[in-house]
Design a protein around this motif. Structure first.
Motif, PDB file in Angstrom:
ATOM      1  N   GLY A   7     -55.396  67.998 -14.601  1.00  0.00           N
ATOM      2  CA  GLY A   7     -54.664  67.461 -13.471  1.00  0.00           C
ATOM      3  C   GLY A   7     -53.606  66.455 -13.869  1.00  0.00           C
ATOM      4  O   GLY A   7     -52.948  66.591 -14.903  1.00  0.00           O
ATOM      5  N   ILE A   8     -53.468  65.402 -13.077  1.00  0.00           N
ATOM      6  CA  ILE A   8     -52.397  64.428 -13.297  1.00  0.00           C
ATOM      7  C   ILE A   8     -52.965  63.061 -13.719  1.00  0.00           C
ATOM      8  O   ILE A   8     -52.314  62.035 -13.544  1.00  0.00           O
ATOM      9  N   GLY A   9     -54.159  63.058 -14.267  1.00  0.00           N
ATOM     10  CA  GLY A   9     -54.824  61.809 -14.609  1.00  0.00           C
ATOM     11  C   GLY A   9     -54.086  60.954 -15.620  1.00  0.00           C
ATOM     12  O   GLY A   9     -54.298  59.742 -15.686  1.00  0.00           O
ATOM     13  N   ARG A  10     -53.205  61.550 -16.428  1.00  0.00           N
ATOM     14  CA  ARG A  10     -52.474  60.779 -17.439  1.00  0.00           C
ATOM     15  C   ARG A  10     -51.107  60.298 -16.946  1.00  0.00           C
ATOM     16  O   ARG A  10     -50.391  59.623 -17.684  1.00  0.00           O
ATOM     17  N   GLU A  54     -44.024  58.061 -13.698  1.00  0.00           N
ATOM     18  CA  GLU A  54     -44.022  59.505 -13.930  1.00  0.00           C
ATOM     19  C   GLU A  54     -44.422  60.253 -12.661  1.00  0.00           C
ATOM     20  O   GLU A  54     -43.866  61.316 -12.349  1.00  0.00           O
ATOM     21  N   PHE A  55     -45.382  59.703 -11.939  1.00  0.00           N
ATOM     22  CA  PHE A  55     -45.798  60.287 -10.662  1.00  0.00           C
ATOM     23  C   PHE A  55     -44.627  60.276  -9.687  1.00  0.00           C
ATOM     24  O   PHE A  55     -44.352  61.281  -9.013  1.00  0.00           O
ATOM     25  N   ALA A  56     -43.927  59.143  -9.599  1.00  0.00           N
ATOM     26  CA  ALA A  56     -42.783  59.025  -8.694  1.00  0.00           C
ATOM     27  C   ALA A  56     -41.691  60.023  -9.055  1.00  0.00           C
ATOM     28  O   ALA A  56     -41.052  60.622  -8.176  1.00  0.00           O
ATOM     29  N   LYS A  57     -41.487  60.235 -10.347  1.00  0.00           N
ATOM     30  CA  LYS A  57     -40.457  61.164 -10.807  1.00  0.00           C
ATOM     31  C   LYS A  57     -40.795  62.605 -10.415  1.00  0.00           C
ATOM     32  O   LYS A  57     -39.911  63.388 -10.043  1.00  0.00           O
ATOM     33  N   ALA A  58     -42.070  62.945 -10.476  1.00  0.00           N
ATOM     34  CA  ALA A  58     -42.495  64.287 -10.081  1.00  0.00           C
ATOM     35  C   ALA A  58     -42.344  64.492  -8.577  1.00  0.00           C
ATOM     36  O   ALA A  58     -41.851  65.524  -8.113  1.00  0.00           O
ATOM     37  N   VAL A  59     -42.767  63.481  -7.814  1.00  0.00           N
ATOM     38  CA  VAL A  59     -42.735  63.599  -6.355  1.00  0.00           C
ATOM     39  C   VAL A  59     -41.304  63.633  -5.836  1.00  0.00           C
ATOM     40  O   VAL A  59     -40.962  64.453  -4.981  1.00  0.00           O
ATOM     41  N   ARG A  60     -40.459  62.758  -6.352  1.00  0.00           N
ATOM     42  CA  ARG A  60     -39.103  62.618  -5.802  1.00  0.00           C
ATOM     43  C   ARG A  60     -38.060  63.517  -6.468  1.00  0.00           C
ATOM     44  O   ARG A  60     -37.136  63.990  -5.802  1.00  0.00           O
ATOM     45  N   LEU A  61     -38.226  63.748  -7.759  1.00  0.00           N
ATOM     46  CA  LEU A  61     -37.192  64.469  -8.503  1.00  0.00           C
ATOM     47  C   LEU A  61     -37.630  65.837  -8.990  1.00  0.00           C
ATOM     48  O   LEU A  61     -36.815  66.606  -9.500  1.00  0.00           O
ATOM     49  N   GLY A  62     -38.919  66.136  -8.870  1.00  0.00           N
ATOM     50  CA  GLY A  62     -39.393  67.431  -9.317  1.00  0.00           C
ATOM     51  C   GLY A  62     -39.412  67.570 -10.828  1.00  0.00           C
ATOM     52  O   GLY A  62     -39.155  68.649 -11.363  1.00  0.00           O
ATOM     53  N   ILE A  63     -39.710  66.471 -11.534  1.00  0.00           N
ATOM     54  CA  ILE A  63     -39.767  66.501 -12.998  1.00  0.00           C
ATOM     55  C   ILE A  63     -41.161  66.114 -13.462  1.00  0.00           C
ATOM     56  O   ILE A  63     -41.664  65.044 -13.126  1.00  0.00           O
ATOM     57  N   ARG A  64     -41.801  66.994 -14.216  1.00  0.00           N
ATOM     58  CA  ARG A  64     -43.162  66.778 -14.671  1.00  0.00           C
ATOM     59  C   ARG A  64     -43.226  65.702 -15.749  1.00  0.00           C
ATOM     60  O   ARG A  64     -42.198  65.267 -16.278  1.00  0.00           O
ATOM     61  N   ARG A  65     -44.444  65.331 -16.104  1.00  0.00           N
ATOM     62  CA  ARG A  65     -44.660  64.323 -17.142  1.00  0.00           C
ATOM     63  C   ARG A  65     -44.097  64.764 -18.488  1.00  0.00           C
ATOM     64  O   ARG A  65     -43.602  63.946 -19.273  1.00  0.00           O
ATOM     65  N   ASP A  66     -44.125  66.087 -18.749  1.00  0.00           N
ATOM     66  CA  ASP A  66     -43.620  66.594 -20.017  1.00  0.00           C
ATOM     67  C   ASP A  66     -42.106  66.807 -19.997  1.00  0.00           C
ATOM     68  O   ASP A  66     -41.523  67.312 -20.953  1.00  0.00           O
ATOM     69  N   GLY A  67     -41.465  66.433 -18.882  1.00  0.00           N
ATOM     70  CA  GLY A  67     -40.014  66.538 -18.784  1.00  0.00           C
ATOM     71  C   GLY A  67     -39.513  67.844 -18.212  1.00  0.00           C
ATOM     72  O   GLY A  67     -38.313  67.989 -17.943  1.00  0.00           O
ATOM     73  N   SER A 101     -42.963  51.697  -1.815  1.00  0.00           N
ATOM     74  CA  SER A 101     -44.304  51.267  -1.403  1.00  0.00           C
ATOM     75  C   SER A 101     -45.178  52.456  -1.027  1.00  0.00           C
ATOM     76  O   SER A 101     -46.383  52.451  -1.300  1.00  0.00           O
ATOM     77  N   ASP A 102     -44.576  53.474  -0.429  1.00  0.00           N
ATOM     78  CA  ASP A 102     -45.359  54.662  -0.073  1.00  0.00           C
ATOM     79  C   ASP A 102     -45.725  55.472  -1.311  1.00  0.00           C
ATOM     80  O   ASP A 102     -46.825  56.029  -1.394  1.00  0.00           O
ATOM     81  N   VAL A 103     -44.822  55.554  -2.286  1.00  0.00           N
ATOM     82  CA  VAL A 103     -45.149  56.222  -3.547  1.00  0.00           C
ATOM     83  C   VAL A 103     -46.292  55.493  -4.246  1.00  0.00           C
ATOM     84  O   VAL A 103     -47.227  56.109  -4.781  1.00  0.00           O
ATOM     85  N   GLN A 104     -46.256  54.167  -4.214  1.00  0.00           N
ATOM     86  CA  GLN A 104     -47.316  53.360  -4.833  1.00  0.00           C
ATOM     87  C   GLN A 104     -48.660  53.642  -4.184  1.00  0.00           C
ATOM     88  O   GLN A 104     -49.682  53.786  -4.870  1.00  0.00           O
ATOM     89  N   ALA A 105     -48.675  53.738  -2.845  1.00  0.00           N
ATOM     90  CA  ALA A 105     -49.923  54.016  -2.129  1.00  0.00           C
ATOM     91  C   ALA A 105     -50.419  55.428  -2.428  1.00  0.00           C
ATOM     92  O   ALA A 105     -51.622  55.654  -2.615  1.00  0.00           O
ATOM     93  N   LEU A 106     -49.517  56.392  -2.486  1.00  0.00           N
ATOM     94  CA  LEU A 106     -49.909  57.762  -2.826  1.00  0.00           C
ATOM     95  C   LEU A 106     -50.506  57.828  -4.222  1.00  0.00           C
ATOM     96  O   LEU A 106     -51.512  58.509  -4.448  1.00  0.00           O
ATOM     97  N   TYR A 107     -49.895  57.127  -5.149  1.00  0.00           N
ATOM     98  CA  TYR A 107     -50.400  57.104  -6.529  1.00  0.00           C
ATOM     99  C   TYR A 107     -51.807  56.515  -6.576  1.00  0.00           C
ATOM    100  O   TYR A 107     -52.698  57.059  -7.242  1.00  0.00           O
ATOM    101  N   ALA A 108     -52.021  55.412  -5.842  1.00  0.00           N
ATOM    102  CA  ALA A 108     -53.345  54.784  -5.808  1.00  0.00           C
ATOM    103  C   ALA A 108     -54.381  55.756  -5.255  1.00  0.00           C
ATOM    104  O   ALA A 108     -55.501  55.855  -5.785  1.00  0.00           O
ATOM    105  N   TYR A 109     -54.017  56.508  -4.227  1.00  0.00           N
ATOM    106  CA  TYR A 109     -54.961  57.454  -3.630  1.00  0.00           C
ATOM    107  C   TYR A 109     -55.298  58.594  -4.582  1.00  0.00           C
ATOM    108  O   TYR A 109     -56.474  58.915  -4.803  1.00  0.00           O
ATOM    109  N   PHE A 110     -54.271  59.204  -5.181  1.00  0.00           N
ATOM    110  CA  PHE A 110     -54.542  60.354  -6.047  1.00  0.00           C
ATOM    111  C   PHE A 110     -55.254  59.957  -7.332  1.00  0.00           C
ATOM    112  O   PHE A 110     -55.991  60.764  -7.890  1.00  0.00           O
ATOM    113  N   MET A 111     -55.074  58.748  -7.779  1.00  0.00           N
ATOM    114  CA  MET A 111     -55.746  58.318  -9.007  1.00  0.00           C
ATOM    115  C   MET A 111     -57.144  57.752  -8.761  1.00  0.00           C
ATOM    116  O   MET A 111     -58.018  57.881  -9.612  1.00  0.00           O
ATOM    117  N   LYS A 112     -57.371  57.155  -7.591  1.00  0.00           N
ATOM    118  CA  LYS A 112     -58.650  56.476  -7.349  1.00  0.00           C
ATOM    119  C   LYS A 112     -59.421  57.010  -6.139  1.00  0.00           C
ATOM    120  O   LYS A 112     -60.612  56.725  -6.011  1.00  0.00           O
TER     121      LYS A 112
END
Length: 428
Positions: free
Chosen positions: A83-86, A91-104, A122-133
């Motif tokens: 998944g996206i645990g790493r 990197e999460f924000a870049k995937a959500v907003r720009l469509g670019i994965r962690r590997d580029g 702030s909404d990206v931060q909250a989404l990241y907290a939810y998906f990670m925790k």
């Protein structure tokens, strides 16, 4: 000496209490952030695409048909391998907003990052907290998307992104109320309503990403189904729109197709205030200018059809099929029963330029989702085993011309094509 010892113990106790209070405050803040992220994930309908039928939440594997071929959604649980645990938050924000994965590498726009581009920090931060925790990790790798050349060249998406996406942040419209702006934000970003309700260009791009263009939410086509315009929605009130989003039904229509999942997984879970904001915003949009009036809206036209059906003389083949199969629920006036059986009289789905949605519903039937405010499931049976292609063509033609409706006739060949397509989809 005793006094000094007591003072030391008191100071230590105070420090421990202060540390405990800070820890509890941190836990509360973290819990609140995760809960907010969960709500935003609902608003974004993330679970619908990232959960396969019978699979675990967010573990991916949903088969998505597109003009370029079949794609599979990814595992977005916090599993570090599958998944996206790493992913870091940037990197999460870049995937959500720009469509670019962690590997580029670039994601395909089946992931609606063109609409998510303006989600706030702030909404990206909250989404990241939810998906990670807040999401359980799932150690499972979904099937790999393998499109044919040239669509398998992900680097080409960089050119597509340059041509068709935007990096503009969401900006409040100071001429509008806070309520309208809240609805505008939800519709244009997390709700990604434009991905279905805005027409697409030659590059399969949305012709507009915000309401600066009259093309935005002006209707289109999705997987062969006509998708209605959401601009102004003149026939529906704010209450009608909120009821539809909250329960999947109102006095005019019931959900069908892709919208069934949207209500089930997303909009029914939104707050009354947010649903109201969405409705008020949609009503604020200038209505789409239609080339031709599709419905007479006259009582005389409705009564003419009613009299034909009641008298039962010189009925067309389509009228006969309607009386024998549909009239008991949808009535002779075609208006059904508010909140139970949708109206066919004046229906946009019935009169859509592309009759695929109407034919599909006649063949396969439909049912509303069970929602918190409307738990009962209302189902329409499918008639694929009861009516042949010619009978369905006659029925659809009558529905598109009765009661003042004004749409083209449906051919037997069109019904046969949809029937074969649905049969192939069920096998695939």
């Amino acid at each position: 000496m005793k006094t000094s010892r007591i003072r030391f113990v008191l100071i230590a106790a105070m420090l421990m209490l202060g540390a405990a209070q800070q820890a509890w405050a941190g836990v509360d803040a973290d819990t609140a952030m995760i809960a907010r992220g969960e709500y935003l994930a609902r608003a974004g309908d993330c679970i619908a695409c990232h959960t396969a039928s019978g699979g675990k939440p967010f573990a991916g594997g949903l088969r998505i048909k597109s003009p370029m071929g079949v794609m599979y959604s990814t595992n977005i649980t916090p599993d570090p391998v599958h998944g996206i645990g790493r992913y870091t938050e940037p990197e999460f924000a870049k995937a959500v907003r720009l469509g670019i994965r962690r590997d580029g590498k670039n994601l395909y726009p089946a992931m609606p990052y063109p609409d998510y581009r303006a989600i706030t920090d702030s909404d990206v931060q909250a989404l990241y907290a939810y998906f990670m925790k807040g999401v359980a990790p799932v150690a499972k790798t979904p099937p790999v998307t393998a499109l044919a050349f040239p669509f398998n060249q992900r680097w080409g998406m960089a050119l597509w992104n340059f041509a068709f996406t935007s990096d503009k942040p969401f900006v409040l419209n100071k001429a509008e109320s806070l309520e309208v702006n809240r609805g505008r934000y939800l519709v244009q970003t997390l709700g990604h309503c434009s991905s279905c309700h805005t027409p697409r260009g030659v590059g399969m791009q949305e012709l507009a990403l915000d309401d600066s263009s009259s093309s935005f939410l002006s209707g289109g086509e999705l997987n062969g189904w006509g998708v209605p315009s959401l601009r102004g929605m003149p026939s529906w009130s704010v209450a009608d729109i909120t009821a539809y989003l909250e329960t999947g039904r109102n006095g005019f229509a019931s959900v069908g197709g892709e919208m069934t999942g949207v209500v089930d997984h997303s909009t029914q879970h939104l707050s009354a205030e947010d649903l109201q904001s969405i409705a008020v915003y949609l009503k604020s949009l200038p209505e789409e200018k239609k080339v031709a009036q599709t419905h007479s809206n006259s009582d005389a036209a409705t009564q003419k059809t009613v009299q034909q059906l009641v008298q039962g003389q010189n009925l067309s083949a389509g009228q006969m099929v309607y009386l024998n199969n549909c009239e008991a629920c949808h009535a002779t006036n075609g208006k059904g029963a508010a909140g139970i059986f949708p109206s066919l009289n004046g229906s946009e789905v019935v009169q859509s330029k592309n009759p695929t949605a109407l034919i599909s519903v006649i063949l396969k039937g439909a049912q509303t989702p069970s929602t918190q405010k409307a738990p009962s499931v209302l189902a329409m049976p499918g008639f694929e085993g009861r009516l042949n292609d010619e009978e369905i063509a006659h029925l659809a033609t009558f529905l598109r011309s009765g009661w003042g409706n004004n749409a083209d006739a449906v051919s037997t060949g069109a019904v046969s094509k949809v029937r074969k397509s649905l049969a192939g989809a069920s096998k695939g």
